[in-house]
Design an enzyme around this catalytic site. Structure first.
Site, mmCIF file in Angstrom:
data_model
loop_
_atom_site.group_PDB
_atom_site.id
_atom_site.type_symbol
_atom_site.label_atom_id
_atom_site.label_comp_id
_atom_site.label_asym_id
_atom_site.label_seq_id
_atom_site.Cartn_x
_atom_site.Cartn_y
_atom_site.Cartn_z
ATOM 1 N N ASP A 29 0.854 -1.195 0.000
ATOM 2 C CA ASP A 29 0.000 0.000 0.000
ATOM 3 C C ASP A 29 0.888 1.243 0.000
ATOM 4 O OD1 ASP A 29 -3.219 0.523 1.024
ATOM 5 O OD2 ASP A 29 -1.803 2.205 1.132
ATOM 6 N N ASN A 83 -12.867 -3.326 2.656
ATOM 7 C CA ASN A 83 -13.853 -2.268 2.859
ATOM 8 C C ASN A 83 -14.869 -2.324 1.724
ATOM 9 O OD1 ASN A 83 -12.484 -1.238 5.136
ATOM 10 N ND2 ASN A 83 -11.072 -0.112 3.828
ATOM 11 N N GLY A 89 -16.045 2.621 3.956
ATOM 12 C CA GLY A 89 -14.886 3.485 3.701
ATOM 13 C C GLY A 89 -14.077 3.070 2.491
ATOM 14 N N HIS A 94 -12.598 -1.333 -6.681
ATOM 15 C CA HIS A 94 -12.052 -2.569 -7.271
ATOM 16 C C HIS A 94 -11.722 -3.454 -6.071
ATOM 17 C CE1 HIS A 94 -9.505 -4.611 -10.523
ATOM 18 N NE2 HIS A 94 -9.192 -5.261 -9.410
ATOM 19 N N HIS A 96 -10.485 -5.393 -3.112
ATOM 20 C CA HIS A 96 -9.127 -5.581 -2.581
ATOM 21 C C HIS A 96 -9.199 -5.963 -1.118
ATOM 22 C CE1 HIS A 96 -10.225 -1.308 -2.218
ATOM 23 N NE2 HIS A 96 -9.501 -1.273 -1.104
ATOM 24 N N HIS A 98 -6.930 -5.795 2.330
ATOM 25 C CA HIS A 98 -5.763 -5.241 3.002
ATOM 26 C C HIS A 98 -5.198 -6.345 3.897
ATOM 27 C CE1 HIS A 98 -6.851 -0.840 2.402
ATOM 28 N NE2 HIS A 98 -8.040 -1.397 2.226
HETATM 29 P P1 5GP Z 1 -9.850 1.398 0.458
HETATM 30 O O1 5GP Z 1 -10.039 2.637 1.287
HETATM 31 O O2 5GP Z 1 -10.504 1.520 -0.887
HETATM 32 O O3 5GP Z 1 -10.206 0.139 1.183
HETATM 33 O O4 5GP Z 1 -8.289 1.276 0.250
HETATM 34 C C1 5GP Z 1 -7.615 1.782 -0.848
HETATM 35 C C2 5GP Z 1 -6.132 1.703 -0.530
HETATM 36 O O5 5GP Z 1 -5.410 1.898 -1.727
HETATM 37 C C3 5GP Z 1 -5.648 2.760 0.474
HETATM 38 O O6 5GP Z 1 -5.062 2.106 1.605
HETATM 39 C C4 5GP Z 1 -4.619 3.556 -0.330
HETATM 40 O O7 5GP Z 1 -3.511 3.955 0.434
HETATM 41 C C5 5GP Z 1 -4.236 2.593 -1.434
HETATM 42 N N1 5GP Z 1 -3.831 3.240 -2.680
HETATM 43 C C6 5GP Z 1 -4.483 4.226 -3.344
HETATM 44 N N2 5GP Z 1 -3.829 4.574 -4.469
HETATM 45 C C7 5GP Z 1 -2.721 3.763 -4.520
HETATM 46 C C8 5GP Z 1 -1.647 3.642 -5.466
HETATM 47 O O8 5GP Z 1 -1.568 4.326 -6.477
HETATM 48 N N3 5GP Z 1 -0.695 2.707 -5.190
HETATM 49 C C9 5GP Z 1 -0.751 1.919 -4.073
HETATM 50 N N4 5GP Z 1 0.234 1.027 -3.903
HETATM 51 N N5 5GP Z 1 -1.749 2.010 -3.176
HETATM 52 C C10 5GP Z 1 -2.723 2.931 -3.394
#
Ligand code: 5GP
Length: 111
Positions: A29, A83, A89, A94, A96, A98
């Site tokens: 991340d 999430n 949140g 897409h 994913h 964590h």
């Molecule tokens: P969400 O909030 O959708 O569950 O998590 C999205 C995650 O993607 C966040 O933890 C954010 O830091 C990560 N993220 C967003 N843009 C990028 C990127 O361009 N590269 C990487 N490696 N992580 C990203």
């Protein structure tokens, strides 16, 4: 328009890759919330957990186990989070997971 994870799959945005196979990709991340913070995504575009088939999730589980093994946190422990939607949140539409680990994680009040 393609979201950021689709661009990573397409190689248009670089990532720090941990593991990859024909179906899935794991990478660090960009804004880590723990000493180990890795994202696991399917290469096909699936919006979120709600939209994922049980077959895809079963295959993804096997891949996630390979990732935690490679990261060396399988036995020390880790947290797996996905999430979903506005209340969940979710920022990137897409699917994913964590993977968070590398330290004893807090379990804060979330609302
Ligand atoms: P969400 O909030 O959708 O569950 O998590 C999205 C995650 O993607 C966040 O933890 C954010 O830091 C990560 N993220 C967003 N843009 C990028 C990127 O361009 N590269 C990487 N490696 N992580 C990203």
């Amino acid at each position: 328009m393609a979201n950021v994870f689709e661009k990573i799959v397409a190689g248009e945005i670089p990532c720090q890759k941990v593991l990859e196979n024909s179906q899935f990709l794991a990478f660090h991340d960009i804004n880590p919330k723990a000493p180990v913070h890795v994202l696991v995504i399917p290469k096909v575009c699936v919006k979120d957990f709600n939209a994922a088939s049980p077959e895809l999730l079963a295959q993804m589980s096997g891949f996630i186990l390979e990732v935690v093994e490679k990261l060396g946190i399988k036995e020390s422990g880790y947290r797996l989070i996905t999430n979903v939607g506005s209340d969940g949140g979710q920022e990137v539409p897409h699917l994913h997971f964590h993977i968070l680990g590398g330290a004893k994680l807090a379990w804060p009040k979330l609302f």
